[in-house]
Design a protein around this motif. Sequence first.
Motif, PDB file in Angstrom:
ATOM      1  N   ARG A 283       0.826  -1.204   0.000  1.00 21.53           N
ATOM      2  CA  ARG A 283       0.000   0.000   0.000  1.00 21.53           C
ATOM      3  C   ARG A 283       0.864   1.261   0.000  1.00 21.53           C
ATOM      4  O   ARG A 283       0.532   2.258  -0.647  1.00 21.53           O
ATOM      5  N   LYS A 284       1.987   1.222   0.732  1.00 17.38           N
ATOM      6  CA  LYS A 284       2.910   2.355   0.726  1.00 17.38           C
ATOM      7  C   LYS A 284       3.529   2.538  -0.660  1.00 17.38           C
ATOM      8  O   LYS A 284       3.684   3.666  -1.144  1.00 17.38           O
ATOM      9  N   ARG A 287       1.012   4.222  -2.983  1.00 16.61           N
ATOM     10  CA  ARG A 287       0.938   5.676  -2.800  1.00 16.61           C
ATOM     11  C   ARG A 287       2.192   6.356  -3.344  1.00 16.61           C
ATOM     12  O   ARG A 287       2.114   7.444  -3.929  1.00 16.61           O
ATOM     13  N   HIS A 288       3.351   5.717  -3.169  1.00 18.87           N
ATOM     14  CA  HIS A 288       4.602   6.282  -3.679  1.00 18.87           C
ATOM     15  C   HIS A 288       4.555   6.391  -5.195  1.00 18.87           C
ATOM     16  O   HIS A 288       4.988   7.410  -5.770  1.00 18.87           O
ATOM     17  N   TRP A 290       1.873   6.764  -7.045  1.00 17.53           N
ATOM     18  CA  TRP A 290       0.950   7.849  -7.379  1.00 17.53           C
ATOM     19  C   TRP A 290       1.607   9.215  -7.159  1.00 17.53           C
ATOM     20  O   TRP A 290       1.528  10.101  -8.015  1.00 17.53           O
ATOM     21  N   TYR A 291       2.282   9.387  -6.031  1.00 17.72           N
ATOM     22  CA  TYR A 291       2.934  10.672  -5.742  1.00 17.72           C
ATOM     23  C   TYR A 291       4.020  10.990  -6.773  1.00 17.72           C
ATOM     24  O   TYR A 291       4.149  12.146  -7.208  1.00 17.72           O
ATOM     25  N   ASP A 308      -7.370  10.813  -4.618  1.00 11.90           N
ATOM     26  CA  ASP A 308      -7.205  10.330  -3.250  1.00 11.90           C
ATOM     27  C   ASP A 308      -6.256   9.141  -3.244  1.00 11.90           C
ATOM     28  O   ASP A 308      -6.643   8.037  -3.643  1.00 11.90           O
ATOM     29  N   PRO A 309      -5.011   9.332  -2.808  1.00 15.35           N
ATOM     30  CA  PRO A 309      -4.045   8.230  -2.868  1.00 15.35           C
ATOM     31  C   PRO A 309      -4.384   7.077  -1.937  1.00 15.35           C
ATOM     32  O   PRO A 309      -3.811   5.988  -2.070  1.00 15.35           O
ATOM     33  N   TYR A 310      -5.310   7.285  -1.008  1.00 16.09           N
ATOM     34  CA  TYR A 310      -5.709   6.223  -0.081  1.00 16.09           C
ATOM     35  C   TYR A 310      -6.929   5.448  -0.578  1.00 16.09           C
ATOM     36  O   TYR A 310      -7.378   4.519   0.090  1.00 16.09           O
ATOM     37  N   ASN A 311      -7.444   5.824  -1.727  1.00 15.92           N
ATOM     38  CA  ASN A 311      -8.575   5.108  -2.306  1.00 15.92           C
ATOM     39  C   ASN A 311      -8.194   4.505  -3.654  1.00 15.92           C
ATOM     40  O   ASN A 311      -8.960   4.527  -4.608  1.00 15.92           O
ATOM     41  N   ARG A 312      -6.985   3.959  -3.682  1.00 17.28           N
ATOM     42  CA  ARG A 312      -6.444   3.415  -4.919  1.00 17.28           C
ATOM     43  C   ARG A 312      -5.690   2.124  -4.629  1.00 17.28           C
ATOM     44  O   ARG A 312      -5.258   1.877  -3.501  1.00 17.28           O
TER      45      ARG A 312
END
Length: 386
Positions: A283-284, A287-288, A290-291, A308-312
């Motif tokens: 999950r980290k 997000r990395h 995506w960022y 929303d990077p937490y909804n992916r």
Amino acid sequence: MRKRRENVYLDNGATSFPKAPGVGEAMCQYIERVGRNVGRGSYAPAMDAAGQVLSVREKLQKLVNAPSSRNVLFTPGATWGLNLLLHGLLRPGDKVLTSPMEHNAVLRPLEQLKARGVEVELLPCTGRGELSLDGLEEKLTSNIRAVVLTHASNVSGNLFPIGTVGRLCRARGIFFLVDAAQTLGALPVDMTDMGIDGLAFPGHKGLLGPQGIGGLAVTDALAAELEPLVSGGTGSMSESLHMPPFLPDKLEPGTLNLPGIMGLGAALDYLLEQGEELRQRERKLARHLWYRLKELDGEGLRVLGSDDPYNRVGVVSVDFTHADNAEMAFRLEQEYGIQTRCGLHCAPLAHQTLGTFPQGAVRFSIGPFTTFGELDYMEGAIEALL
């Protein structure tokens, strides 16, 4: 730009690589040391193999919280499972709700069924591919036979509100079918809590197993309504010309992919051993990824999907706005060793929704063995090409 790396694999949305440790060994051991069939012989090696198959069923049952191990069926993959669900359940005059973000494993069977009198309605999605829940309750009327949705888009990476939709369906007696191709193994999936009646999944993506093996988990209520898509020998009720009415035999004719099941079992053992730590790392990484790509958004590319990077999940697609997507994917591999997936990703309506039809997009997708350094390297490579 740092020195060129070899084989930076960012196409885990298609299939995970590398596989979990022990997968190849388990498959080889079955082929070279066991090799017997199951359900067709009562001698010791065949019974031992049957016990191993049951063990893998039980692990999958616990993973998805299916009603029992017999409610978990082995299939060649998620596509096969989705076809079993859709063709087995829907009849002329039935109506089904789905979304434009679905994979062709859902859309093509539904297109076949439309020609046979099944009504299909697409639920609305935003331009970022997010499912709109406005008016959904009003649509869930008594004439809806089923709702079928992806848990996460294989193009945008967006998570869908499966739990919310599933609980609404269950309260109304509507079957809820879910494509978990991009989530199972990476994210928790609980059939009971999420109100899922039919869950199709591959073994070769988030579960880190081999290709050619997947599964389908069903509730008893749904199983009673499913007509077998394929008929044949099961090793049970051989005196009858009809398929057995009980699971898993009702929907599992022919010889199982036993090497694949053994490989999948080894992958499940690895995932169980690694536990939540492995999933948190993935999950980290998601997000990395995506960022890193969002830092380039508007600088010659457009990042698709939710902000929303937490909804992916770990899937991010981009559209190069001033260059040909296929050329950019080719150059990333040729010049930097970065392997991606370019095109329409077997999801044409998703690309129409996201505004990337017909040119498609370049998809980057991580797995648990991707490194943060590889994602930083990817960003630098794209920046250099831009």
